[in-house]
Design a protein around this motif. Structure first.
Motif, PDB file in Angstrom:
ATOM      1  N   TYR A  75     -60.787 -38.709 -67.603  1.00 16.58           N
ATOM      2  CA  TYR A  75     -60.308 -40.023 -67.416  1.00 16.58           C
ATOM      3  C   TYR A  75     -61.545 -41.248 -67.038  1.00 16.58           C
ATOM      4  O   TYR A  75     -61.808 -42.257 -67.941  1.00 16.58           O
ATOM      5  CB  TYR A  75     -59.990 -40.148 -65.949  1.00 16.58           C
ATOM      6  CG  TYR A  75     -58.310 -39.426 -66.445  1.00 16.58           C
ATOM      7  CD1 TYR A  75     -57.631 -39.593 -67.301  1.00 16.58           C
ATOM      8  CD2 TYR A  75     -57.410 -38.371 -65.770  1.00 16.58           C
ATOM      9  CE1 TYR A  75     -56.203 -38.626 -67.916  1.00 16.58           C
ATOM     10  CE2 TYR A  75     -56.152 -37.663 -65.438  1.00 16.58           C
ATOM     11  CZ  TYR A  75     -55.742 -37.777 -66.393  1.00 16.58           C
ATOM     12  OH  TYR A  75     -54.565 -37.169 -67.108  1.00 16.58           O
TER      13      TYR A  75
ATOM     14  N   TYR B 290     -56.522 -44.090 -70.516  1.00 12.14           N
ATOM     15  CA  TYR B 290     -56.487 -44.187 -68.747  1.00 12.14           C
ATOM     16  C   TYR B 290     -55.122 -43.621 -67.792  1.00 12.14           C
ATOM     17  O   TYR B 290     -54.350 -42.972 -69.181  1.00 12.14           O
ATOM     18  CB  TYR B 290     -56.226 -45.812 -68.445  1.00 12.14           C
ATOM     19  CG  TYR B 290     -57.314 -46.482 -68.537  1.00 12.14           C
ATOM     20  CD1 TYR B 290     -58.241 -45.933 -69.246  1.00 12.14           C
ATOM     21  CD2 TYR B 290     -57.008 -48.048 -68.329  1.00 12.14           C
ATOM     22  CE1 TYR B 290     -59.642 -47.093 -69.083  1.00 12.14           C
ATOM     23  CE2 TYR B 290     -58.053 -48.708 -68.830  1.00 12.14           C
ATOM     24  CZ  TYR B 290     -59.253 -48.150 -69.581  1.00 12.14           C
ATOM     25  OH  TYR B 290     -60.463 -49.692 -70.136  1.00 12.14           O
TER      26      TYR B 290
ATOM     27  N   GLU C  13     -52.192 -42.062 -65.402  1.00 14.60           N
ATOM     28  CA  GLU C  13     -51.449 -43.117 -64.798  1.00 14.60           C
ATOM     29  C   GLU C  13     -51.694 -43.355 -63.994  1.00 14.60           C
ATOM     30  O   GLU C  13     -52.584 -42.603 -62.930  1.00 14.60           O
ATOM     31  CB  GLU C  13     -49.544 -41.813 -64.534  1.00 14.60           C
ATOM     32  CG  GLU C  13     -49.408 -42.151 -66.300  1.00 14.60           C
ATOM     33  CD  GLU C  13     -48.793 -43.567 -67.409  1.00 14.60           C
ATOM     34  OE1 GLU C  13     -48.598 -44.105 -66.117  1.00 14.60           O
ATOM     35  OE2 GLU C  13     -49.016 -43.420 -68.637  1.00 14.60           O
ATOM     36  N   ALA C  14     -50.538 -44.078 -63.001  1.00  9.55           N
ATOM     37  CA  ALA C  14     -50.723 -44.625 -61.648  1.00  9.55           C
ATOM     38  C   ALA C  14     -50.617 -43.230 -60.390  1.00  9.55           C
ATOM     39  O   ALA C  14     -51.166 -43.600 -59.421  1.00  9.55           O
ATOM     40  CB  ALA C  14     -50.400 -46.011 -60.125  1.00  9.55           C
ATOM     41  N   SER C  15     -49.572 -42.613 -60.546  1.00 13.39           N
ATOM     42  CA  SER C  15     -48.945 -41.522 -60.612  1.00 13.39           C
ATOM     43  C   SER C  15     -49.965 -40.810 -60.060  1.00 13.39           C
ATOM     44  O   SER C  15     -50.554 -39.557 -59.495  1.00 13.39           O
ATOM     45  CB  SER C  15     -47.230 -41.023 -61.078  1.00 13.39           C
ATOM     46  OG  SER C  15     -47.711 -40.966 -62.184  1.00 13.39           O
ATOM     47  N   GLU C  16     -50.615 -39.996 -61.185  1.00 11.37           N
ATOM     48  CA  GLU C  16     -51.085 -38.499 -61.579  1.00 11.37           C
ATOM     49  C   GLU C  16     -52.831 -39.180 -60.642  1.00 11.37           C
ATOM     50  O   GLU C  16     -53.044 -38.412 -60.522  1.00 11.37           O
ATOM     51  CB  GLU C  16     -51.627 -38.591 -63.071  1.00 11.37           C
ATOM     52  CG  GLU C  16     -52.817 -38.037 -63.677  1.00 11.37           C
ATOM     53  CD  GLU C  16     -53.095 -37.729 -65.032  1.00 11.37           C
ATOM     54  OE1 GLU C  16     -53.580 -36.628 -65.049  1.00 11.37           O
ATOM     55  OE2 GLU C  16     -52.108 -38.229 -65.843  1.00 11.37           O
TER      56      GLU C  16
ATOM     57  N   VAL D 228     -56.132 -47.667 -65.099  1.00  8.04           N
ATOM     58  CA  VAL D 228     -54.642 -46.487 -64.832  1.00  8.04           C
ATOM     59  C   VAL D 228     -54.112 -47.892 -66.288  1.00  8.04           C
ATOM     60  O   VAL D 228     -53.756 -48.946 -66.642  1.00  8.04           O
ATOM     61  CB  VAL D 228     -53.873 -46.817 -63.587  1.00  8.04           C
ATOM     62  CG1 VAL D 228     -53.753 -45.977 -62.323  1.00  8.04           C
ATOM     63  CG2 VAL D 228     -53.085 -47.884 -63.603  1.00  8.04           C
ATOM     64  N   ASN D 229     -53.107 -46.724 -66.618  1.00 10.66           N
ATOM     65  CA  ASN D 229     -52.327 -46.963 -68.183  1.00 10.66           C
ATOM     66  C   ASN D 229     -51.179 -48.353 -66.938  1.00 10.66           C
ATOM     67  O   ASN D 229     -50.931 -48.310 -65.806  1.00 10.66           O
ATOM     68  CB  ASN D 229     -51.721 -46.018 -68.697  1.00 10.66           C
ATOM     69  CG  ASN D 229     -51.693 -45.695 -69.910  1.00 10.66           C
ATOM     70  OD1 ASN D 229     -52.984 -46.749 -70.576  1.00 10.66           O
ATOM     71  ND2 ASN D 229     -52.468 -44.772 -69.907  1.00 10.66           N
ATOM     72  N   ARG D 230     -51.040 -49.519 -67.684  1.00 12.21           N
ATOM     73  CA  ARG D 230     -50.000 -50.415 -66.906  1.00 12.21           C
ATOM     74  C   ARG D 230     -48.638 -50.599 -67.611  1.00 12.21           C
ATOM     75  O   ARG D 230     -48.882 -50.865 -69.323  1.00 12.21           O
ATOM     76  CB  ARG D 230     -50.683 -51.462 -66.634  1.00 12.21           C
ATOM     77  CG  ARG D 230     -51.815 -51.074 -65.742  1.00 12.21           C
ATOM     78  CD  ARG D 230     -52.603 -52.792 -65.411  1.00 12.21           C
ATOM     79  NE  ARG D 230     -53.520 -52.971 -63.832  1.00 12.21           N
ATOM     80  CZ  ARG D 230     -52.919 -52.424 -62.694  1.00 12.21           C
ATOM     81  NH1 ARG D 230     -51.887 -52.243 -62.493  1.00 12.21           N
ATOM     82  NH2 ARG D 230     -54.170 -52.262 -61.933  1.00 12.21           N
TER      83      ARG D 230
END
Length: 440
Positions: A371, A406, A408-411, A438-440
């Protein structure tokens, strides 16, 4: 009829002076008369009273031997030139021109140390008075160039080439003849030595004129050039003048830089007279042919030359970075792009694009780095956009492309990372400090 008769006797009076050349002594057998008429005509000449000088000059010319005065020929040429300009009679003019040229021949015989200057002058008089006759110009200037070589006056070289082109268009010469003449005049001007800035400028103008009229003539086809110069190159590959002419000729022909002779000649020229420019030219030639290893070697050689300035190095490094990236030489591309950014000169933005592409396409084994390469690529694209408005749209589009990858925030949270946090990514031989996204 009476006028032509007078012309005939006037010209014959001039040529009769040749007999006096054989007389012994500086002023000949009748030295008093010789000195008298030399003095008479010289005084009138100094006063620019050319009408009065002419008959006295004729008398001196008829009586005096050539050793009496070299000025007798110089001044006589001037007087004949003024006589030419003062008449429109074609027959009279032809006779005067013949006299002017004969004076040059006689002066060369009597004063051989001045032969180079006199022969150049004779060629110029031919151009001045007979330039409408291409066959005459070609036939008479060719032996002058053959004798004088690099000492030939520039106008003679240019007019000889132009005459050959005219005769070619009239069907009187073959293309090979014109190409050979181009070879001769180019060799001559390339060998000319300049003694001052004015002569340097004059030589450069001659070179430009030769290249221009030959290119405009469209005489040289690539097949003709290969047929003519291929054997010459094989026979004499160490002849720098020949190699230079081959390259100049092929540059002037359409689509002639893609053949083997051109590449071999360019390679040999670099061997005989190496420079960063010739190395760069070989980079371009080899890259166009897909010779990746050779192209890379030559552009690295060009960059390494101390003679190249920073602006040139910035350009070369950017071009090398682009070439290396497209051909899988990732390490070389990375280093060249970084050097281009450091040198800049307008290449930083474009070089950052290359760096961004290298990061976006990097092969990373670490899970986070897979990433992080896109984060590093984004940094490069943003720097490109800020450095160079001309690549801003491209950079923005590339940012849009990589941002899709990007995490995910959780990942990313699983790796104890959060958006905005600093991160150092290392993979594919590259390293960079970036920011977690991260992806938003």
């Amino acid at each position: 009829m009476k006028k032509l008769t007078l012309i005939f006797f006037a010209v014959m009076a001039i040529f009769s002076g040749e007999k006096a050349f054989a007389q012994r002594g500086k002023y000949g057998a009748d030295s008093a008369e010789c000195i008298k008429y030399l003095s008479y005509y010289s005084e009138y000449y100094k006063q620019k009273n050319y009408d009065s000088a002419l008959p006295n000059w004729r008398k001196a010319y008829a009586i005096c031997p050539a050793t009496a005065s070299q000025n007798m020929f110089v001044h006589g040429t001037t007087l004949m030139t003024k006589l030419y300009n003062n008449t429109t009679d074609a027959a009279w003019r032809r006779a005067i021109v013949d006299t002017i040229l004969t004076l040059q021949d006689q002066r060369m015989t009597a004063y051989p140390k001045k032969r180079v200057d006199i022969l150049n002058n004779k060629g110029q008089y031919m151009i001045n008075y007979r330039n409408s006759d291409a066959a005459y110009i070609y036939a008479n200037l060719t032996p002058i160039i053959s004798e004088l070589g690099s000492l030939t006056k520039g106008s003679i070289l240019v007019n000889a080439l132009q005459a050959s082109i005219t005769l070619y268009r009239e069907g009187q010469l073959a293309a090979d003849d014109v190409i050979s003449m181009y070879d001769v005049v180019t060799t001559a001007i390339n060998g000319a030595e300049a003694r001052n800035d004015a002569e340097i400028e004059d030589n450069n103008r001659t070179k430009q004129a030769i290249e221009s009229i030959f290119a405009d003539s469209k005489v040289a086809s690539c097949d003709n050039l290969i047929a003519i110069f291929g054997p010459r190159f094989e026979a004499d590959p160490n002849n720098l003048a020949l190699v230079t002419n081959i390259l100049n000729l092929m540059n002037s022909a359409d689509d002639c830089a893609s053949n083997d002779l051109y590449l071999r000649a360019a390679t040999q020229m670099h061997r005989l007279d190496p420079s960063y420019r010739s190395a760069y030219a070989l980079f371009k030639l080899n890259s166009a042919r897909g010779n990746v290893a050779d192209a890379a070697r030559y552009i690295e050689e060009a960059i390494a030359y101390p003679e190249s300035d920073d602006a040139t190095d910035a350009q070369y490094n950017y071009e090398f970075a682009t070439f290396a990236y497209r051909n899988g030489l990732r390490g070389k591309a990375y280093e060249a792009a970084r050097r281009a950014v450091e040198l800049d000169f307008g290449y930083a933005g474009k070089a950052y694009i290359v760096l961004g592409n290298l990061w976006a396409s990097a092969s990373c084994a670490d899970a986070v780095d897979k990433y992080a390469r896109y984060w590093a690529a984004t940094d490069c694209y943003q720097k490109a956009r800020n450095a160079d408005p001309s690549v801003a749209d491209e950079a923005s589009q590339l940012i849009g492309s990589v941002s899709r990858y990007y995490p995910e925030a959780s990942e990313i949270f699983m790796y104890d990372l959060t958006a905005g946090q600093g991160y150092t990514v290392s993979c594919g031989g590259m390293s960079a400090s970036t920011t977690v996204r991260v992806n938003r």
